[in-house]
Design a protein around this motif. Structure first.
Motif, PDB file in Angstrom:
ATOM      1  N   LEU A 204       0.816  -1.209   0.000  1.00 47.33           N
ATOM      2  CA  LEU A 204       0.000   0.000   0.000  1.00 47.33           C
ATOM      3  C   LEU A 204       0.853   1.263   0.000  1.00 47.33           C
ATOM      4  O   LEU A 204       0.598   2.208  -0.747  1.00 47.33           O
ATOM      5  N   LEU A 205       1.903   1.266   0.832  1.00 50.06           N
ATOM      6  CA  LEU A 205       2.732   2.467   0.951  1.00 50.06           C
ATOM      7  C   LEU A 205       3.693   2.605  -0.216  1.00 50.06           C
ATOM      8  O   LEU A 205       4.099   3.719  -0.560  1.00 50.06           O
ATOM      9  N   GLY A 206       4.081   1.487  -0.818  1.00 58.90           N
ATOM     10  CA  GLY A 206       5.014   1.565  -1.932  1.00 58.90           C
ATOM     11  C   GLY A 206       4.357   1.961  -3.232  1.00 58.90           C
ATOM     12  O   GLY A 206       5.039   2.228  -4.218  1.00 58.90           O
ATOM     13  N   GLN A 207       3.032   2.008  -3.237  1.00 58.26           N
ATOM     14  CA  GLN A 207       2.304   2.366  -4.451  1.00 58.26           C
ATOM     15  C   GLN A 207       2.122   3.878  -4.498  1.00 58.26           C
ATOM     16  O   GLN A 207       1.513   4.470  -3.616  1.00 58.26           O
ATOM     17  N   THR A 208       2.672   4.486  -5.535  1.00 60.24           N
ATOM     18  CA  THR A 208       2.567   5.941  -5.650  1.00 60.24           C
ATOM     19  C   THR A 208       1.129   6.364  -5.878  1.00 60.24           C
ATOM     20  O   THR A 208       0.695   7.414  -5.393  1.00 60.24           O
ATOM     21  N   ALA A 209       0.357   5.563  -6.623  1.00 59.47           N
ATOM     22  CA  ALA A 209      -1.053   5.852  -6.930  1.00 59.47           C
ATOM     23  C   ALA A 209      -1.185   7.144  -7.726  1.00 59.47           C
ATOM     24  O   ALA A 209      -2.099   7.939  -7.502  1.00 59.47           O
ATOM     25  N   LYS A 210      -0.269   7.343  -8.663  1.00 56.19           N
ATOM     26  CA  LYS A 210      -0.353   8.501  -9.553  1.00 56.19           C
ATOM     27  C   LYS A 210      -1.179   8.096 -10.765  1.00 56.19           C
ATOM     28  O   LYS A 210      -0.728   7.375 -11.631  1.00 56.19           O
ATOM     29  N   LEU A 211      -2.422   8.561 -10.796  1.00 60.09           N
ATOM     30  CA  LEU A 211      -3.371   8.192 -11.840  1.00 60.09           C
ATOM     31  C   LEU A 211      -3.411   9.282 -12.906  1.00 60.09           C
ATOM     32  O   LEU A 211      -3.482  10.475 -12.591  1.00 60.09           O
ATOM     33  N   GLU A 212      -3.363   8.860 -14.180  1.00 57.85           N
ATOM     34  CA  GLU A 212      -3.399   9.801 -15.292  1.00 57.85           C
ATOM     35  C   GLU A 212      -4.266   9.225 -16.421  1.00 57.85           C
ATOM     36  O   GLU A 212      -4.359   7.999 -16.586  1.00 57.85           O
ATOM     37  N   PHE A 213      -4.868  10.125 -17.168  1.00 58.20           N
ATOM     38  CA  PHE A 213      -5.610   9.762 -18.370  1.00 58.20           C
ATOM     39  C   PHE A 213      -4.974  10.519 -19.536  1.00 58.20           C
ATOM     40  O   PHE A 213      -5.003  11.758 -19.558  1.00 58.20           O
ATOM     41  N   LYS A 214      -4.393   9.779 -20.484  1.00 54.38           N
ATOM     42  CA  LYS A 214      -3.722  10.414 -21.616  1.00 54.38           C
ATOM     43  C   LYS A 214      -4.186   9.781 -22.922  1.00 54.38           C
ATOM     44  O   LYS A 214      -4.529   8.589 -22.962  1.00 54.38           O
ATOM     45  N   MET A 215      -4.167  10.584 -23.970  1.00 52.10           N
ATOM     46  CA  MET A 215      -4.594  10.095 -25.276  1.00 52.10           C
ATOM     47  C   MET A 215      -3.527   9.198 -25.886  1.00 52.10           C
ATOM     48  O   MET A 215      -2.322   9.448 -25.758  1.00 52.10           O
ATOM     49  N   VAL A 216      -3.989   8.125 -26.526  1.00 52.46           N
ATOM     50  CA  VAL A 216      -3.087   7.188 -27.202  1.00 52.46           C
ATOM     51  C   VAL A 216      -2.735   7.744 -28.583  1.00 52.46           C
ATOM     52  O   VAL A 216      -3.600   8.269 -29.297  1.00 52.46           O
ATOM     53  N   ASP A 217      -1.466   7.651 -28.948  1.00 49.09           N
ATOM     54  CA  ASP A 217      -1.024   8.067 -30.282  1.00 49.09           C
ATOM     55  C   ASP A 217      -1.106   6.853 -31.210  1.00 49.09           C
ATOM     56  O   ASP A 217      -0.150   6.077 -31.340  1.00 49.09           O
ATOM     57  N   ASP A 218      -2.246   6.668 -31.876  1.00 50.85           N
ATOM     58  CA  ASP A 218      -2.433   5.517 -32.763  1.00 50.85           C
ATOM     59  C   ASP A 218      -1.618   5.642 -34.051  1.00 50.85           C
ATOM     60  O   ASP A 218      -1.479   4.668 -34.798  1.00 50.85           O
ATOM     61  N   ALA A 219      -1.095   6.860 -34.297  1.00 45.10           N
ATOM     62  CA  ALA A 219      -0.286   7.042 -35.501  1.00 45.10           C
ATOM     63  C   ALA A 219       1.139   6.554 -35.312  1.00 45.10           C
ATOM     64  O   ALA A 219       1.900   6.448 -36.285  1.00 45.10           O
ATOM     65  N   ALA A 220       1.518   6.268 -34.073  1.00 50.62           N
ATOM     66  CA  ALA A 220       2.881   5.810 -33.819  1.00 50.62           C
ATOM     67  C   ALA A 220       3.094   4.430 -34.425  1.00 50.62           C
ATOM     68  O   ALA A 220       2.221   3.558 -34.385  1.00 50.62           O
TER      69      ALA A 220
END
Length: 537
Positions: A204-220
């Motif tokens: 529990l303590l070792g988990q940063t829990a940094k949540l993000e929502f980012k767009m996927v680059d499907d052109a890559a």
């Protein structure tokens, strides 16, 4: 001073007996007896040194804090220059070697660019501290370098936030009175009494829990992603819990580095189940600002994919079939009920501003604590018997009153600690032993003053009344100075020191109450009944 009305006697006896009753569940627990389940059971919590538990030492990554500041400055600089009038165009931004470097496309906008980003380089507060140094090279190349003062301040702020997040996560586990203190510049000591298996705590303590929502680059290009070639403006992230097949590299995905939504705008996170598959999921709810931003993100990118990222790993990358306007969403992945619950706790508590690594852990067994309790009880018993013998032999009847007051004093301390839900540590037991000796000091002062009054020729009632009146001044003064010392220990101490201070402060109030107020009531009743002509004290 010796007059006690009926209502006052009822009040004093009622308060005394009520607090003593509150001490019974703790005494039953120590003696191994079972307290009736139907009755309230306020109990004293035992500290790590008495009940055993888990001890963990966490260390923060200082380099990560510096990198986070550079990334935040990158986005702030882009926003400021874009909002300038007229807009200031820049080329690619580099964050190599701890510097933020970018080139202006129009060298004639150097002064305007400097004026636009200058407010970003100053520290908060009124000290005038500058967090970043600005240099202009080759006519139009800006180089922003974080100052040592700015980095140190950022690390200190990150550690303060990390301590609060750690405290919230541990409290969510249902444990009581954990010890969470900062050690040095980048370490946190965590002690949780009663928790014998530290593995869940570490997870529990070792988990940063940094949540993000980012767009996927499907052109890559998939080939570039496999080869580790990062497209401009992207970053390549691995999938969480996705093992490699046949020795191949674990699957990865390219996402847009900037933009998106961070999880710091969550208001709630709960473990639940997906309706169709019944798989464990985590349901999240954004605040108003986060909900509006999430709705905007999904409305502008219908038909595209967005990645749900936790601690730098992609949990899933679903397609946006329609705008999500309710401010709520579900996080799915390879969750068990336990892991989904832990993630919900971590998200509710907030993300750690920096990764914490466990560098030391140990489990303290309850055997050592039981031995400490046993020896503490032996010390209290021996000390109590010696004090009782001395008081009875020296002051006779009045020594018996002091002894009864001493018993009530100990029970009242336990009762108050149980009601407050405080934690008893080994130094706290030392405070108990000290309280036993100090509790009769008030009676000694009173009884010696009564002797002096009798030697001056005063009558029995007058000698008793003056004894309590005159000695009370010195008693109150002495206990006020001790209370000040105890408050300072509690305010500036930590862990065992605060445990000692708690017992000391409570003991000061109860000893004055029992040693002065209760014994005065008992002596007044005896004088009224017996009407003695001589005072054997």
């Amino acid at each position: 001073m010796l007059e006690f009305s009926l209502w006052k006697k009822i009040w004093l006896w009622g308060l005394t007996l009520a607090l003593c009753v509150c001490a019974l569940p703790s005494l039953f627990s120590v003696s191994g007896l079972s307290w009736p389940a139907a009755l309230p059971d306020p109990k004293i919590n035992l500290g790590l040194d008495l009940a055993g538990g888990s001890h963990i030492l966490l260390e923060a990554d200082e380099k990560q804090v510096a990198q986070q500041r550079i990334e935040a400055m990158d986005e702030s600089v882009r926003t400021r220059l874009k909002q300038a009038t007229p807009a200031i165009q820049i080329g690619d931004v580099s964050s190599a070697n701890g510097h933020l470097t970018f080139m202006l496309k129009d060298p004639g906008q150097v002064d305007a660019a400097r004026e636009a980003i200058l407010p970003l380089t100053s520290g908060a507060g009124l000290t005038g501290q500058r967090d970043w140094d600005i240099q202009v090279q080759n006519g139009s190349q800006f180089v922003l370098t974080p100052t040592k003062e700015g980095v140190d301040q950022a690390i200190s702020a990150a550690m303060d936030t990390a301590i609060e997040v750690v405290r919230k996560r541990i409290d969510a586990l249902g444990t009581r009175e954990p010890t969470i203190i900062r050690q040095g510049q980048n370490r946190i000591v965590v002690q949780v009494p009663g928790l014998q298996d530290p593995q869940a705590l570490k997870s529990l303590l070792g988990q940063t829990a940094k949540l993000e929502f980012k767009m996927v680059d499907d052109a890559a290009s998939p080939a570039d992603i496999v080869a580790g070639i990062v497209p401009p403006g992207d970053e390549i992230l691995p999938y969480a819990d996705a093992p490699a097949a046949g020795g191949a590299a674990a699957p990865k995905i390219a996402v847009k580095r900037l933009g998106g939504i961070k999880g710091d705008q969550l208001t709630d996170a709960k473990q639940g189940f997906e309706h169709t598959s019944n798989q464990p999921v985590v349901s999240i709810t954004f605040n108003q600002a986060g909900g509006e931003k999430f709705a905007q993100l999904t409305s502008q990118n219908v038909g595209k994919r967005f990645a749900i990222i936790l601690d730098g790993k992609v949990l899933s990358a679903p397609s946006i079939n329609e705008p999500i306007l309710g401010g709520s969403a579900q996080i799915s992945g390879s969750f068990s009920v336990q892991s989904a619950t832990q993630l919900a706790i971590a998200l509710r508590s907030g993300a750690l501003p920096v990764d914490l690594t466990v560098i030391e852990e140990r489990t303290v067994g309850p055997d050592l604590g039981a031995d400490s309790i046993r020896k503490g009880l032996i010390a209290m018993t021996i000390g109590s018997l010696l004090v009782v013998a001395l008081m009875v032999l020296t002051y006779g009847r009045f020594g018996i009153y002091a002894t009864i007051a001493l018993v009530f004093n100990v029970l009242m301390i336990l009762g108050i600690m149980a009601l407050m839900g405080t934690t008893l540590t080994l130094p706290g037991i030392g405070g108990f032993v000290l309280t036993i000796g100090a509790a009769v000091d008030a009676n000694v002062l009173i009884y010696e003053r009564m002797r002096e009054e009798r030697k001056k020729g005063r009558r029995v009632v007058s000698a008793v009344e003056n004894g309590y009146k005159e000695a009370s001044r010195a008693i109150y003064d002495a206990n006020v100075t001790n209370a000040i010392a105890g408050l300072l220990l509690f305010a500036f101490g930590s862990g065992p020191v605060r445990g000692f201070a708690v017992v000391l402060i409570i003991g000061l109030f109860t000893s004055v109450f029992t040693g002065v107020t209760l014994t005065r009531m008992w002596v007044a009743d005896w004088l009224r009944r017996a009407r003695p002509t001589e005072l054997n004290v």
